[in-house]
Structure formats: C-alpha cells, structure tokens
Design a protein around this motif. Structure first.
Motif, PDB file in Angstrom:
ATOM      1  N   MET A  80      12.447  -2.110  11.034  1.00  0.00           N
ATOM      2  CA  MET A  80      13.469  -1.911  10.007  1.00  0.00           C
ATOM      3  C   MET A  80      12.831  -1.795   8.637  1.00  0.00           C
ATOM      4  N   TYR A  81      11.902  -2.694   8.347  1.00  0.00           N
ATOM      5  CA  TYR A  81      11.264  -2.710   7.031  1.00  0.00           C
ATOM      6  C   TYR A  81      10.465  -1.424   6.815  1.00  0.00           C
ATOM      7  N   LYS A  82       9.733  -0.999   7.830  1.00  0.00           N
ATOM      8  CA  LYS A  82       8.951   0.227   7.705  1.00  0.00           C
ATOM      9  C   LYS A  82       9.851   1.449   7.531  1.00  0.00           C
ATOM     10  N   HIS A  83      10.955   1.467   8.256  1.00  0.00           N
ATOM     11  CA  HIS A  83      11.923   2.557   8.106  1.00  0.00           C
ATOM     12  C   HIS A  83      12.405   2.637   6.656  1.00  0.00           C
ATOM     13  N   ASN A  84      12.801   1.511   6.091  1.00  0.00           N
ATOM     14  CA  ASN A  84      13.294   1.497   4.710  1.00  0.00           C
ATOM     15  C   ASN A  84      12.240   1.972   3.725  1.00  0.00           C
ATOM     16  N   VAL A  85      11.032   1.444   3.850  1.00  0.00           N
ATOM     17  CA  VAL A  85       9.968   1.787   2.906  1.00  0.00           C
ATOM     18  C   VAL A  85       9.600   3.267   3.021  1.00  0.00           C
ATOM     19  N   ASN A  86       9.540   3.764   4.252  1.00  0.00           N
ATOM     20  CA  ASN A  86       9.213   5.189   4.434  1.00  0.00           C
ATOM     21  C   ASN A  86      10.243   6.084   3.749  1.00  0.00           C
ATOM     22  N   LEU A  87      11.526   5.718   3.833  1.00  0.00           N
ATOM     23  CA  LEU A  87      12.570   6.482   3.154  1.00  0.00           C
ATOM     24  C   LEU A  87      12.388   6.431   1.637  1.00  0.00           C
ATOM     25  N   MET A  88      12.135   5.249   1.123  1.00  0.00           N
ATOM     26  CA  MET A  88      11.961   5.106  -0.327  1.00  0.00           C
ATOM     27  C   MET A  88      10.784   5.951  -0.832  1.00  0.00           C
ATOM     28  N   VAL A  89       9.680   5.874  -0.115  1.00  0.00           N
ATOM     29  CA  VAL A  89       8.496   6.630  -0.531  1.00  0.00           C
ATOM     30  C   VAL A  89       8.768   8.134  -0.462  1.00  0.00           C
TER      31      VAL A  89
ATOM     32  N   GLU B 178       0.828  -1.208   0.000  1.00  0.00           N
ATOM     33  CA  GLU B 178       0.000   0.000   0.000  1.00  0.00           C
ATOM     34  C   GLU B 178       0.862   1.259   0.000  1.00  0.00           C
ATOM     35  N   SER B 179       1.921   1.253   0.790  1.00  0.00           N
ATOM     36  CA  SER B 179       2.787   2.424   0.883  1.00  0.00           C
ATOM     37  C   SER B 179       3.541   2.668  -0.421  1.00  0.00           C
ATOM     38  N   LEU B 180       4.037   1.608  -1.023  1.00  0.00           N
ATOM     39  CA  LEU B 180       4.812   1.749  -2.261  1.00  0.00           C
ATOM     40  C   LEU B 180       3.950   2.146  -3.451  1.00  0.00           C
ATOM     41  N   ALA B 181       2.648   2.026  -3.301  1.00  0.00           N
ATOM     42  CA  ALA B 181       1.748   2.443  -4.384  1.00  0.00           C
ATOM     43  C   ALA B 181       1.882   3.932  -4.674  1.00  0.00           C
ATOM     44  N   ASP B 182       2.432   4.693  -3.720  1.00  0.00           N
ATOM     45  CA  ASP B 182       2.648   6.130  -3.928  1.00  0.00           C
ATOM     46  C   ASP B 182       3.807   6.411  -4.879  1.00  0.00           C
ATOM     47  N   ILE B 183       4.635   5.399  -5.153  1.00  0.00           N
ATOM     48  CA  ILE B 183       5.757   5.575  -6.070  1.00  0.00           C
ATOM     49  C   ILE B 183       5.327   5.083  -7.454  1.00  0.00           C
ATOM     50  N   PRO B 184       5.257   5.955  -8.449  1.00  0.00           N
ATOM     51  CA  PRO B 184       4.837   5.528  -9.788  1.00  0.00           C
ATOM     52  C   PRO B 184       5.825   4.536 -10.393  1.00  0.00           C
ATOM     53  N   SER B 185       5.347   3.723 -11.308  1.00  0.00           N
ATOM     54  CA  SER B 185       6.169   2.664 -11.894  1.00  0.00           C
ATOM     55  C   SER B 185       7.444   3.207 -12.529  1.00  0.00           C
ATOM     56  N   GLU B 186       7.363   4.399 -13.146  1.00  0.00           N
ATOM     57  CA  GLU B 186       8.546   4.952 -13.813  1.00  0.00           C
ATOM     58  C   GLU B 186       9.599   5.449 -12.823  1.00  0.00           C
ATOM     59  N   SER B 187       9.246   5.504 -11.544  1.00  0.00           N
ATOM     60  CA  SER B 187      10.199   5.954 -10.518  1.00  0.00           C
ATOM     61  C   SER B 187      10.674   4.802  -9.632  1.00  0.00           C
ATOM     62  N   ARG B 188      10.310   3.585  -9.955  1.00  0.00           N
ATOM     63  CA  ARG B 188      10.666   2.453  -9.101  1.00  0.00           C
ATOM     64  C   ARG B 188      12.054   1.917  -9.451  1.00  0.00           C
ATOM     65  N   TYR B 189      13.029   2.785  -9.281  1.00  0.00           N
ATOM     66  CA  TYR B 189      14.434   2.426  -9.453  1.00  0.00           C
ATOM     67  C   TYR B 189      15.127   2.634  -8.116  1.00  0.00           C
ATOM     68  N   LEU B 190      15.748   1.584  -7.621  1.00  0.00           N
ATOM     69  CA  LEU B 190      16.410   1.637  -6.324  1.00  0.00           C
ATOM     70  C   LEU B 190      17.909   1.485  -6.537  1.00  0.00           C
ATOM     71  N   VAL B 191      18.657   2.538  -6.224  1.00  0.00           N
ATOM     72  CA  VAL B 191      20.118   2.517  -6.363  1.00  0.00           C
ATOM     73  C   VAL B 191      20.724   2.501  -4.966  1.00  0.00           C
ATOM     74  N   THR B 192      21.433   1.427  -4.643  1.00  0.00           N
ATOM     75  CA  THR B 192      22.050   1.226  -3.329  1.00  0.00           C
ATOM     76  C   THR B 192      23.504   0.815  -3.538  1.00  0.00           C
ATOM     77  N   PRO B 193      24.331   0.892  -2.505  1.00  0.00           N
ATOM     78  CA  PRO B 193      25.744   0.552  -2.687  1.00  0.00           C
ATOM     79  C   PRO B 193      25.992  -0.891  -3.112  1.00  0.00           C
ATOM     80  N   HIS B 194      25.422  -1.867  -2.391  1.00  0.00           N
ATOM     81  CA  HIS B 194      25.699  -3.259  -2.761  1.00  0.00           C
ATOM     82  C   HIS B 194      24.404  -4.037  -2.916  1.00  0.00           C
TER      83      HIS B 194
END
Length: 309
Positions: free
Chosen positions: A296-305, A181-197
């Motif tokens: 932890m999971y909620k923290h990560n998702v909140n940052l992404m959104v 439900e939370s990630l639904a706020d991120i449009p498909s064209e913005s669902r790129y996750l760039v992380t170090p490893h």
C-alpha cells in the motif's frame, strides 16, 4: 482452552438492539488455533505478518470500506465475543465502536507518547489524528505491541513470533529508506499533497510535505465553499500539478475542485481511476495491489512521484 474475552459496555450494539449471545469453542478442541479479531485491514495484515501460521484472523471492517462511515453488524458482536484476542487502533479511529473495544481489546497505540500523536482541526475544535500508520516509526511501535500480545496468546510459538517481528521491523526500516529515496525525485517546491480528507498529516510530517485536505477530518462532510476556494488559490499559487483521490472517498469532490481551478484560469490534474487512487483508511482487498501495508505504501509513493515530480 484459550480464555474467552468478556464483552462489557457494548453501548454501540445496545443501540442497535442486539441481544448478547455466547460463542465458545466446544470442549476437547484445545488444539484449535486461537482467534484474533481486528478492526481494520491494516491490523489484519499486521497479524498475518507476525503470527499468520499460528492464529485464525477475523476482520470487523472489510478492506475497501470507509471506517468513518462503517455501521457495525450483529456478526461483528459475535466476532468480538468469540475472540481470544481483540486488537484495535485506538486514537478514536473506531469511534462508533470505542466502548466495546476499550472493554475487551488492546489498542496497538497504547504506548504512544503524547508528543508523537498528531492533531487536526475540525469545526474549530482540535481532534486527535488517528492516521498514525503513515508514520513508519509509529507503525513499528504498534507492531511491537501486537507482537507482545500475540506472544502471550500463543506462548508455544513465542520464538517464531519474535523472529517474525524482527524480520518485519527490518522490512519496515527498508520501506522507510525506500520512501525517502523515491520521494527525493520530487523537488521541495512541488511537495504539496492535496487529498480529499485529512489522512496524510503523519506522512507530511515525516517526509516534509505540505498537506491540503478541503474536506477536513470527516469523509462524509460537504466541502465548505470557503475551504474549496482557499484550496483553489493554493493550487494556483504553488502551481500544483496534480491532486489525488482516495480509495474510500468520493472522487467527484476532487473533480469539482479541478473545475473551480479552471474557472480561475488555472489547471490541475485529478489522479483517479482504478489503480490510481491513494489508499488512506484501508488497504486493498486481498489479492489486489495494495493489500499489504508495505505494498500500500509503495503504491501511494509511486503515484505521488509519478504525478508530482
């Protein structure tokens, strides 16, 4: 008295020149809680959720430390030898301790189907992806394995542990629904996750993200210039708004990536600083935000959104 685990094949500790020692509980202490030794903060929290009132817990790799770089200590050998139950991830996550753990412990991933286990490419070789905890369904499966072992360890509390696991699995289902439900706020064209490893492949697979990790599998490797420039081009091409640091990796490498993007006329924000790092290979230390799997999971998702929507 609880049966002690025999530790065999301790190649790691032999290499460190550690002599074997024994550490058994004194006679007449059968009412003491059994000890469960776990390798990571994820399992430390899992055991607490399932049987925290009925066992004592010991942790090998402290919360906040990078498991990829962790060097075992003599005190870790003692923890393994004195444990009534040892739980570890498996899937080669604890690579430097694998011999000791396989000889004495239970991998919570032991029931995973081959089709469920992800892979990663490193230096042209296909490697098993150990970061299963970012797939909530697999984390539930691991939780069920841990629960079975704990019920066997403390049979007098089997009913309570069974009730705990039922409640916890429901909480994990609720978490999964909340994430979607939370990630639904991120449009498909913005669902790129760039992380170090490469820690978020299971997450990307479950929630329809595209992942880029220029550092690859290892957290201590240098980023090849070709990988850096490929990621720069992808950031510019897809107009990626933000790239993320992790709590157990060096943020300077992502700052260098930002500079490389700017040099080619683009711009991207580095999400970093206290409280603004993604948790990948460890939970936060106890008492801090992100010190349980669900938090932890909620923290990560909140940052992404916040930074990608």
């Amino acid at each position: 008295m609880f049966k002690k685990l025999a530790i065999a094949g301790l190649a790691l500790f032999s290499a460190l020149g550690l002599a074997a020692c024994s550490d058994s509980k004194e006679a007449g202490t059968s009412t003491e809680k059994p000890t469960v030794t776990v390798t990571t903060s994820f399992l430390y929290d899992m055991v607490d959720q399932l049987a925290g009132d009925y066992v004592d817990r010991e942790l090998i790799i402290p919360a906040g430390e990078d498991p990829h770089l962790y060097v075992a200590k003599s005190s870790d050998l003692k923890k393994l030898q004195s444990a009534d139950l040892v739980l570890y991830h498996g899937l080669h996550f604890e690579g430097k301790m694998v011999d000791a753990l396989e000889a004495s412990g239970v991998a919570v991933t032991k029931n995973f189907e081959e089709s469920e286990i992800g892979t990663m490419e490193e230096d042209g070789e296909v490697e098993t992806d150990p970061h299963f905890w970012f797939d909530v369904a697999l984390y539930k499966k691991a939780t069920e394995v841990a629960a079975e072992e704990l019920e066997t360890l403390v049979p007098d509390h089997k009913d309570e542990i069974a009730a705990n696991v039922k409640n916890y699995l429901k909480e994990l289902d609720d978490l999964d629904a909340w994430v979607k439900e939370s990630l639904a706020d991120i449009p498909s064209e913005s669902r790129y996750l760039v992380t170090p490893h490469d820690a978020f492949n299971y997450f990307a697979r479950r929630y329809d993200f595209t992942l880029y990790a220029p550092q690859g599998v290892s957290t201590d490797s240098e980023v090849a210039n070709s990988d850096m420039m490929k990621t720069v081009d992808l950031i510019i091409e897809h107009k990626i708004k933000a790239i993320f640091t992790e709590s157990t990796t060096n943020p300077e490498r992502m700052e260098k990536l930002k500079e490389a993007v700017a040099a080619k006329g683009g711009s991207v924000e580095v999400v970093t600083g206290e409280g603004k790092e993604l948790f990948s290979d460890s939970l936060a230390p106890e008492g801090e935000d992100g010190d349980t799997y669900i938090d932890m999971y909620k923290h990560n998702v909140n940052l992404m959104v916040e930074y990608l929507k």
